[in-house]
Structure formats: structure tokens, C-alpha cells
Design an enzyme around this catalytic site. Structure first.
Site, short mmCIF file in Angstrom:
data_model
loop_
_atom_site.label_atom_id
_atom_site.label_comp_id
_atom_site.label_asym_id
_atom_site.label_seq_id
_atom_site.Cartn_x
_atom_site.Cartn_y
_atom_site.Cartn_z
N ASP A 1 0.84 -1.20 0.00
CA ASP A 1 0.00 0.00 0.00
C ASP A 1 0.88 1.26 0.00
O ASP A 1 2.01 1.24 0.49
CB ASP A 1 -0.90 -0.04 1.25
CG ASP A 1 -2.09 0.88 1.13
OD1 ASP A 1 -2.31 1.45 0.05
OD2 ASP A 1 -2.81 1.03 2.13
N ASN B 1 -10.24 -2.72 -6.69
CA ASN B 1 -9.43 -1.74 -7.41
C ASN B 1 -9.99 -1.40 -8.79
O ASN B 1 -9.64 -0.37 -9.37
CB ASN B 1 -7.97 -2.22 -7.56
CG ASN B 1 -7.17 -2.12 -6.29
OD1 ASN B 1 -6.19 -2.84 -6.09
ND2 ASN B 1 -7.55 -1.21 -5.39
#
Ligand code: FPP
Length: 234
Positions: free
Chosen positions: A14, A62
Site C-alpha cells: 500500500d 481496485n
């Protein structure tokens, strides 16, 4: 676990976007930097003796990102896996993918299948790329797979237990021993929920493009300090 080295490490990579934005760069440049970092750090981790490394490259969620960002990432996967196939073979790394194939494009699926096939006999470590991956989807898909096998008379109900369940997941990998998340977020975000049941969790504020060898060593040191004698923590 073997000599303090976890057998299976999983990373939620991340912070690429924030890393880029902080430097006045485009988010996509953060993803490119993440890819370059991944290549170095993954090799380091496998060279340390970790046998399985799983990374969260793209979640089912995503796809909700901008068309430009999703397009960039898909393009990056195609280019990177084309370019790195020989890197994996030269380093004896077997590549696997975990996730749903739908709605990945034929181009992405083709290179995924090629890299899996080209590295299938490699024995120096397994690199499991979670792409279009969600853990709840994995549990649902696994349950369906088991139901189909049962319907076809290929398994008995008694064949299914908490240990054998791993065998039916997207890939038959051992439980995760150490799960790392970069960038300061303290969440699991639907990543490998079944496999991290007994994992040690490590969170660092470092964004993924800066997660280098030293950062991994810090995570490993932290892991080694914990009392992880299997069976006592369970
Ligand atoms: C999360 O950071 C990261 C991703 C959604 C993509 C991760 C992909 C890579 C590291 C490249 C991997 C490349 C290959 C070839 C496997 P974020 O964008 O959500 O960061 P933010 O939270 O700061 O916005």
C-alpha cells in the site's frame, strides 16, 4: 517457520499513490516505483529463505479506480510479466496467480498463463501474485469448488477440514506466517482471510516504494522477537 525465517510471507503493498503525490508525481509513477521496488525486495525475501511470498497487486475493488489508473496498472502487469519472465526463470522462482480471471483482459490472462507455465518447474521459491483478488471471493469460489467435487463424487464430506481447506484455495499454499502492510493503514482489506488466521501482523508507515531490504529486516526482526511457538499462540 524455519530458523526464525517465516515459510510464507504476505504483503499488502500500500501507499504507492501517496508516495507519488507527496513528491508531486502522478499516482501511476508511484505504481511504477512500486513495481521496481517489488522486484528487488521480493528477491531479497526469497533469498533469505522464505519459501512463499504472496503480494496484493490488485484487488477486486481496485476496478473502481479511475479508468486511467486501472488501465495503467493492467498495462504495467502485461509489460512487467513479459519483461520479467526470464528474471523469474534465472532466479528459479515459480510464479502463481491468485484471483478471479473475470473480467481480466485476454492480454493480461495470456501473459499470466505464460509466466506460470514458463516457471512451473522452478524450485527456488514461490511468488504468488494476488491479482483481481478478494479473500471473500476466494472463500466463496473455494466453497463452490468443493461442492462441485462433492457432487461429482470425487471427495467425501470428511475430506474437508481446516487443514485440507488450504488445498482447495486458489493455490495450494501453506498458511501465512507473517503478514506485512505498508503505508500506515491498519486494516486487512479482504486479503487472504483464511490463510492469515494465525499470522503475525506487521504494520509500517513506510510506503511500498520505500519498502526496501532494511525495512523487511525490521519486519523480520519484529517477527522473530514474538513468541510464535505454533500451538501456544493458537
Ligand atoms: C496500493 O497503493 C497499490 C496498488 C493498488 C497496486 C500495487 C501494485 C504494485 C506495487 C505494482 C506491482 C507490479 C507487478 C508487476 C506485480 P495505493 O495506490 O492504494 O496507494 P495510496 O493508498 O497511497 O493511494
Amino acid at each position: 517457520m524455519n530458523n526464525g525465517i517465516p515459510t510464507h510471507v504476505a504483503i499488502i503493498m500500500d501507499g504507492n499513490g501517496r508516495w507519488a503525490t507527496r513528491q508531486g508525481k502522478k499516482r501511476t509513477e508511484g505504481h511504477y516505483a512500486g513495481y521496481k521496488r517489488l522486484k528487488k525486495t521480493a528477491l531479497y525475501i526469497l533469498d533469505k529463505g522464505v519459501k512463499y511470498l504472496s503480494v496484493f497487486a490488485f484487488s477486486t475493488e481496485n476496478f473502481a479506480r479511475s479508468k486511467e489508473e486501472v488501465g495503467y496498472l493492467m498495462d504495467l502487469f502485461v509489460k512487467a510479466f513479459h519483461k520479467e519472465t526470464s528474471f523469474f526463470v534465472d532466479h528459479n522462482i515459480k510464479v502463481l496467480f491468485s484471483g478471479r480471471r473475470e473480467p481480466l483482459s485476454d492480454e493480461v490472462l495470456k501473459i499470466m498463463d505464460k509466466v506460470v507455465s514458463d516457471t512451473k518447474d522452478c524450485t527456488g521459491g514461490v511468488f504468488n501474485v494476488c491479482l483481481n483478488y478478494g479473500a471473500q471471493a476466494e472463500i466463496v469460489d473455494t466453497t463452490k469448488k468443493i461442492a462441485e467435487l462433492y457432487k461429482a463424487g470425487r471427495i467425501e464430506l470428511d475430506d474437508i477440514n481446516t487443514d485440507s481447506y488450504y488445498h482447495y484455495l486458489y493455490n495450494d499454499l501453506p498458511p501465512v506466517d507473517l503478514m506485512i502492510r505498508t503505508s500506515g493503514e491498519i486494516r486487512i482489506s479482504n486479503f487472504m482471510l483464511y490463510s492469515i488466521s494465525y499470522a503475525e501482523l506487521y504494520f509500517t508507515s513506510t510506503c511500498f516504494p520505500d519498502f526496501d531490504e532494511k525495512e523487511f529486516d525490521k519486519a523480520l526482526e519484529d517477527y522473530q522477537k514474538r513468541n510464535i511457538t505454533k500451538g501456544t499462540v493458537k
